[in-house]
Design a protein around this motif. Structure first.
Motif, PDB file in Angstrom:
ATOM      1  N   GLN A 185      43.460  41.728  32.374  1.00  0.00           N
ATOM      2  CA  GLN A 185      44.276  42.344  33.421  1.00  0.00           C
ATOM      3  C   GLN A 185      43.535  43.480  34.102  1.00  0.00           C
ATOM      4  O   GLN A 185      43.644  43.666  35.316  1.00  0.00           O
ATOM      5  N   ASP A 186      42.746  44.233  33.331  1.00  0.00           N
ATOM      6  CA  ASP A 186      41.915  45.280  33.930  1.00  0.00           C
ATOM      7  C   ASP A 186      40.978  44.675  34.970  1.00  0.00           C
ATOM      8  O   ASP A 186      40.819  45.206  36.081  1.00  0.00           O
ATOM      9  N   SER A 213      41.806  45.543  43.664  1.00  0.00           N
ATOM     10  CA  SER A 213      41.616  46.835  44.325  1.00  0.00           C
ATOM     11  C   SER A 213      40.322  46.863  45.122  1.00  0.00           C
ATOM     12  O   SER A 213      40.252  47.475  46.207  1.00  0.00           O
ATOM     13  N   ASP A 229      42.831  43.656  38.076  1.00  0.00           N
ATOM     14  CA  ASP A 229      43.231  44.815  38.881  1.00  0.00           C
ATOM     15  C   ASP A 229      42.039  45.421  39.621  1.00  0.00           C
ATOM     16  O   ASP A 229      42.161  45.824  40.788  1.00  0.00           O
ATOM     17  N   GLU A 252      46.959  47.986  43.971  1.00  0.00           N
ATOM     18  CA  GLU A 252      47.287  49.399  44.130  1.00  0.00           C
ATOM     19  C   GLU A 252      46.800  50.250  42.960  1.00  0.00           C
ATOM     20  O   GLU A 252      46.904  51.478  42.995  1.00  0.00           O
ATOM     21  N   ARG A 253      46.294  49.613  41.910  1.00  0.00           N
ATOM     22  CA  ARG A 253      45.972  50.365  40.695  1.00  0.00           C
ATOM     23  C   ARG A 253      44.818  51.340  40.898  1.00  0.00           C
ATOM     24  O   ARG A 253      44.848  52.467  40.392  1.00  0.00           O
ATOM     25  N   ASN A 292      46.653  43.837  40.417  1.00  0.00           N
ATOM     26  CA  ASN A 292      47.416  44.844  41.135  1.00  0.00           C
ATOM     27  C   ASN A 292      46.455  45.625  42.035  1.00  0.00           C
ATOM     28  O   ASN A 292      45.669  46.448  41.549  1.00  0.00           O
TER      29      ASN A 292
END
Length: 365
Positions: A239-240, A247, A243, A201-202, A199
């Motif tokens: 997942q971290d 980003s 992300d 946007e995180r 993601n």
């Protein structure tokens, strides 16, 4: 400019790829790769998380002669058929440069052919003329492990640096980000793969120098922000990591959009008469598809043609070195003597003020 057809043998040993190539430059200045061989040293260095200079130099010694023979075989020529030898003589790891340049000297001496000691960065700068027949002048964004520069390419041997990094190169930022996240070497492809599931946007990572009137780059602050974000999440999940990578790439893309966009505007102002202005991206990071899409979109907005080399010509290769030698020979530039020395540092624009790494070995960028 018309000239007799030229067949050039190229040798590249500046870092962790051993490469040899034979390139043809025809009477009209069009280029064609006749034989091209690249041997990666990825396995030798992956356990160390980066390139070990001593291991790289030894691997070049062991592989180079066989690769030259293979390139000649694929091209269907012998050493008697080539018109010149071109070997990378800088910038790069000094041990590897010595191997390639000494081999080029030996071949030139034995065959009586001229030797061109080529600047590796010039190879990147001229690749678009090999692949796309591009005319001068054009703008180049060089993004690699050691360099991030915006360069005006005015002609063979004529380069004007408009912007450079004031700290880390972009490829270095990718590698360090991958390492702190526990991703494998090389870092660029690993970060790009991880980002596909992330993601973007995180995390709102900084975009250094965005809005600055200069055309320079900075990535150390972004790298620090990535490290702080990763530390705040420990233990990090897959997942971290995804992300963070997504980003990170988003911040890079926005930074390049601002920095390069300003360069495109300057080009339009300085060269309003150029019919079809072009931006060329070169260097290992040019293989990143997210960054390519960003630059393509930017060029569409500013009326520029966007040229990215084939993926195999983004990373270190000998075809670009052979082509740079062919261009120099066709332009009537003098060959180098057998006393040509390898140079660990060798900026394309020797008149530009060094922003980082200036010392007894010269300016880094």
């Amino acid at each position: 400019m018309t000239s007799p057809p030229l067949r050039i043998l190229g040798i590249e040993t500046s870092c962790d790829e051993t490469a040899a190539s034979v390139v043809l430059r025809d009477e009209e200045g069009r280029g064609r790769i006749l034989g091209d061989v690249v041997l990666s040293q990825l396995e030798e260095h992956s356990a160390y998380g980066g390139v070990v200079p001593e291991i790289a130099a030894r691997a070049h010694v062991e592989a180079l002669d066989a690769l030259i023979e293979e390139a000649l075989l694929r091209a269907g020529v012998t050493l008697r058929d080539i018109d010149a030898v071109a070997a990378t003589s800088g910038p790069g790891l000094i041990g590897g440069l010595i191997v390639g340049l000494m081999t080029g000297k030996a071949i030139a001496r034995a065959t009586g052919k001229p030797l061109y000691a080529v600047n590796h960065l010039e190879g990147h700068a001229l690749t678009a003329r090999l692949t796309d027949g591009l005319s001068f002048p054009y703008l180049m964004l060089l993004v690699s492990g050691g360099h991030t520069q915006l360069i005006l390419v005015k002609g063979v041997g004529e380069y004007e640096r408009w912007g450079t990094t004031i700290d880390d190169a972009l490829g270095e930022a990718f590698d360090k980000t991958a390492k702190l996240l526990g991703l494998p070497y090389p870092g660029g492809p690993a970060v790009e793969r991880a980002a596909q599931a992330g993601n973007a946007e995180r995390f709102d990572f900084p975009r250094p120098l965005v809005g600055d009137a200069r055309l320079d780059f900075s990535f150390s602050g972004l790298k620090t922000a990535v490290r702080q974000a990763a530390q705040s999440l420990e233990p990090v999940t897959d997942q971290d990591i995804a992300d963070v990578c997504a980003s990170f790439q988003r911040a890079i893309s926005r930074t390049l959009r601002d920095r390069v966009g300003r360069g495109l505007k300057r080009f339009w102002a300085d060269f309003a008469s150029v019919d079809q202005p072009a931006l060329v991206v070169a260097g290992g990071v040019a293989a990143n598809q997210t960054l390519r899409r960003t630059l393509q979109s930017l060029c569409d907005e500013h009326g520029f043609r966007f040229i990215a080399p084939p993926l195999q010509l983004c990373t270190d290769n000998a075809a670009m070195i052979a082509w740079a030698g062919a261009e120099r020979l066709a332009a009537g530039l003098p060959a180098d003597g057998l006393d040509a020395a390898p140079r660990s540092r060798w900026p394309l624009d020797s008149e530009a003020k060094a922003l980082i790494g200036s010392g007894r070995r010269g300016a880094k960028a």
